[in-house]
Design a protein around this motif. Structure first.
Motif, PDB file in Angstrom:
ATOM      1  N   MET A   1      55.727  34.877  65.568  1.00 28.72           N
ATOM      2  CA  MET A   1      55.150  34.092  66.625  1.00 28.72           C
ATOM      3  C   MET A   1      54.978  32.661  66.117  1.00 28.72           C
ATOM      4  N   LYS A   2      55.488  31.705  66.888  1.00 28.08           N
ATOM      5  CA  LYS A   2      55.353  30.293  66.561  1.00 28.08           C
ATOM      6  C   LYS A   2      54.570  29.617  67.664  1.00 28.08           C
ATOM      7  N   SER A   3      53.729  28.675  67.271  1.00 31.26           N
ATOM      8  CA  SER A   3      52.917  27.958  68.244  1.00 31.26           C
ATOM      9  C   SER A   3      53.174  26.465  68.101  1.00 31.26           C
ATOM     10  N   PHE A   4      53.317  25.773  69.233  1.00 29.45           N
ATOM     11  CA  PHE A   4      53.599  24.348  69.248  1.00 29.45           C
ATOM     12  C   PHE A   4      52.666  23.672  70.238  1.00 29.45           C
ATOM     13  N   LYS A   5      52.384  22.393  69.989  1.00 32.78           N
ATOM     14  CA  LYS A   5      51.566  21.616  70.912  1.00 32.78           C
ATOM     15  C   LYS A   5      52.356  20.360  71.256  1.00 32.78           C
ATOM     16  N   TYR A   6      52.601  20.146  72.551  1.00 30.57           N
ATOM     17  CA  TYR A   6      53.364  18.998  73.020  1.00 30.57           C
ATOM     18  C   TYR A   6      52.519  18.194  73.994  1.00 30.57           C
ATOM     19  N   THR A   7      52.674  16.876  73.947  1.00 29.78           N
ATOM     20  CA  THR A   7      52.056  15.998  74.928  1.00 29.78           C
ATOM     21  C   THR A   7      53.182  15.296  75.655  1.00 29.78           C
ATOM     22  N   ILE A   8      53.288  15.531  76.950  1.00 29.02           N
ATOM     23  CA  ILE A   8      54.346  14.948  77.770  1.00 29.02           C
ATOM     24  C   ILE A   8      53.685  14.209  78.922  1.00 29.02           C
ATOM     25  N   ASN A   9      53.953  12.905  78.998  1.00 31.71           N
ATOM     26  CA  ASN A   9      53.357  12.068  80.036  1.00 31.71           C
ATOM     27  C   ASN A   9      51.839  12.239  80.114  1.00 31.71           C
ATOM     28  N   GLY A  10      51.201  12.364  78.965  1.00 32.20           N
ATOM     29  CA  GLY A  10      49.748  12.485  78.914  1.00 32.20           C
ATOM     30  C   GLY A  10      49.221  13.893  79.116  1.00 32.20           C
ATOM     31  N   ASN A  11      50.088  14.838  79.466  1.00 33.92           N
ATOM     32  CA  ASN A  11      49.667  16.234  79.663  1.00 33.92           C
ATOM     33  C   ASN A  11      49.920  17.019  78.378  1.00 33.92           C
ATOM     34  N   VAL A  12      48.941  17.810  77.938  1.00 37.12           N
ATOM     35  CA  VAL A  12      49.060  18.602  76.725  1.00 37.12           C
ATOM     36  C   VAL A  12      49.520  20.007  77.096  1.00 37.12           C
ATOM     37  N   TYR A  13      50.551  20.487  76.396  1.00 41.33           N
ATOM     38  CA  TYR A  13      51.087  21.829  76.612  1.00 41.33           C
ATOM     39  C   TYR A  13      51.030  22.589  75.298  1.00 41.33           C
ATOM     40  N   LYS A  14      50.444  23.777  75.332  1.00 44.56           N
ATOM     41  CA  LYS A  14      50.449  24.664  74.172  1.00 44.56           C
ATOM     42  C   LYS A  14      51.515  25.718  74.446  1.00 44.56           C
ATOM     43  N   GLU A  21      64.916  37.551  71.524  1.00 42.12           N
ATOM     44  CA  GLU A  21      65.856  38.648  71.350  1.00 42.12           C
ATOM     45  C   GLU A  21      67.119  38.316  72.119  1.00 42.12           C
ATOM     46  N   ASP A  22      68.237  38.183  71.414  1.00 45.18           N
ATOM     47  CA  ASP A  22      69.523  37.788  71.994  1.00 45.18           C
ATOM     48  C   ASP A  22      69.362  36.487  72.778  1.00 45.18           C
ATOM     49  N   THR A  23      69.485  36.529  74.100  1.00 46.74           N
ATOM     50  CA  THR A  23      69.414  35.309  74.903  1.00 46.74           C
ATOM     51  C   THR A  23      68.114  35.216  75.702  1.00 46.74           C
ATOM     52  N   THR A  24      67.122  36.033  75.369  1.00 51.70           N
ATOM     53  CA  THR A  24      65.848  36.023  76.095  1.00 51.70           C
ATOM     54  C   THR A  24      64.709  35.717  75.137  1.00 51.70           C
ATOM     55  N   ALA A  25      63.836  34.809  75.558  1.00 52.04           N
ATOM     56  CA  ALA A  25      62.650  34.473  74.766  1.00 52.04           C
ATOM     57  C   ALA A  25      61.409  34.731  75.610  1.00 52.04           C
ATOM     58  N   ASP A  26      60.412  35.380  75.012  1.00 44.31           N
ATOM     59  CA  ASP A  26      59.110  35.564  75.652  1.00 44.31           C
ATOM     60  C   ASP A  26      58.207  34.455  75.139  1.00 44.31           C
ATOM     61  N   VAL A  27      57.791  33.558  76.041  1.00 42.17           N
ATOM     62  CA  VAL A  27      56.956  32.427  75.654  1.00 42.17           C
ATOM     63  C   VAL A  27      55.719  32.352  76.542  1.00 42.17           C
ATOM     64  N   GLU A  28      54.725  31.621  76.075  1.00 42.93           N
ATOM     65  CA  GLU A  28      53.536  31.324  76.867  1.00 42.93           C
ATOM     66  C   GLU A  28      53.353  29.815  76.851  1.00 42.93           C
ATOM     67  N   VAL A  29      53.153  29.233  78.026  1.00 47.82           N
ATOM     68  CA  VAL A  29      52.867  27.808  78.142  1.00 47.82           C
ATOM     69  C   VAL A  29      51.469  27.686  78.740  1.00 47.82           C
ATOM     70  N   ASN A  30      50.532  27.161  77.950  1.00 44.79           N
ATOM     71  CA  ASN A  30      49.124  27.062  78.336  1.00 44.79           C
ATOM     72  C   ASN A  30      48.580  28.400  78.819  1.00 44.79           C
ATOM     73  N   GLY A  31      48.970  29.484  78.147  1.00 41.47           N
ATOM     74  CA  GLY A  31      48.458  30.819  78.457  1.00 41.47           C
ATOM     75  C   GLY A  31      49.218  31.576  79.521  1.00 41.47           C
ATOM     76  N   TYR A  34      56.086  33.475  80.247  1.00 41.39           N
ATOM     77  CA  TYR A  34      57.384  33.239  80.875  1.00 41.39           C
ATOM     78  C   TYR A  34      58.456  33.966  80.089  1.00 41.39           C
ATOM     79  N   LYS A  35      59.515  34.374  80.792  1.00 41.16           N
ATOM     80  CA  LYS A  35      60.723  34.876  80.145  1.00 41.16           C
ATOM     81  C   LYS A  35      61.745  33.764  80.298  1.00 41.16           C
ATOM     82  N   VAL A  36      62.290  33.299  79.194  1.00 38.72           N
ATOM     83  CA  VAL A  36      63.222  32.185  79.199  1.00 38.72           C
ATOM     84  C   VAL A  36      64.607  32.711  78.833  1.00 38.72           C
ATOM     85  N   GLU A  37      65.591  32.431  79.679  1.00 39.26           N
ATOM     86  CA  GLU A  37      66.980  32.807  79.405  1.00 39.26           C
ATOM     87  C   GLU A  37      67.672  31.625  78.740  1.00 39.26           C
ATOM     88  N   MET A  38      68.327  31.871  77.602  1.00 40.79           N
ATOM     89  CA  MET A  38      69.028  30.822  76.862  1.00 40.79           C
ATOM     90  C   MET A  38      70.529  30.937  77.107  1.00 40.79           C
TER      91      MET A  38
END
Length: 138
Positions: A1-14, A21-31, A34-38
């Motif tokens: 599990m990796k955690s990142f903190k980004y600030t985009i246009n003044g908005n903070v995203y964790k 796994e293969d082409t699918t990533a299970d991520v959480e953005v601010n809790g 999401y399932k992300v297809e790559m």
């Protein structure tokens, strides 16, 4: 599990990457999960563990690392869109080496020092994680 903190246009995203796994990533953005297809599967890194071997031959001397050789690391996870250097190129500090797409934004990755490109660790289209070695400059 990796955690990142980004600030985009003044908005903070964790952003937490729970699993890839293969082409699918299970991520959480601010809790929010999401399932992300790559476009292509994430690179798998193979780690080789060398175990001591008893030999009768004299030990092999390994070359010492070159002075002033260092890797340029990815500042964030993304996809390599384009490369502007090749092995053997002489580069100056601030020179554009590659473009990394991250969160639908193109990020120019510049050389952090003067030197010669010793090795390019990525190819166009590769997915990289934060901290991955991109280019070796000596």
């Amino acid at each position: 599990m990796k955690s990142f903190k980004y600030t985009i246009n003044g908005n903070v995203y964790k952003v937490v990457i729970n699993r890839i796994e293969d082409t699918t990533a299970d991520v959480e953005v601010n809790g929010t999960p999401y399932k992300v297809e790559m476009n292509k599967p994430a690179k798998k890194h193979v780690i080789t563990i060398n175990r001591p071997v008893q030999t009768v031959a004299p030990p092999v001397t390994r070359p010492q690392p070159l002075a002033n050789v260092s890797a340029l690391h990815s500042p964030l996870p993304g996809i390599v869109l384009d490369l502007f250097c090749k092995r053997g190129d002489i580069v100056k500090k601030g020179q554009k080496l590659l473009i990394l797409e991250a969160m639908k934004m193109e990020n120019v990755i510049n050389s952090d020092r003067d030197g010669v490109i010793k090795e390019i660790k990525v190819s166009k289209g590769d997915s990289v994680l934060e901290g991955a070695s991109l280019v070796i400059i000596g």
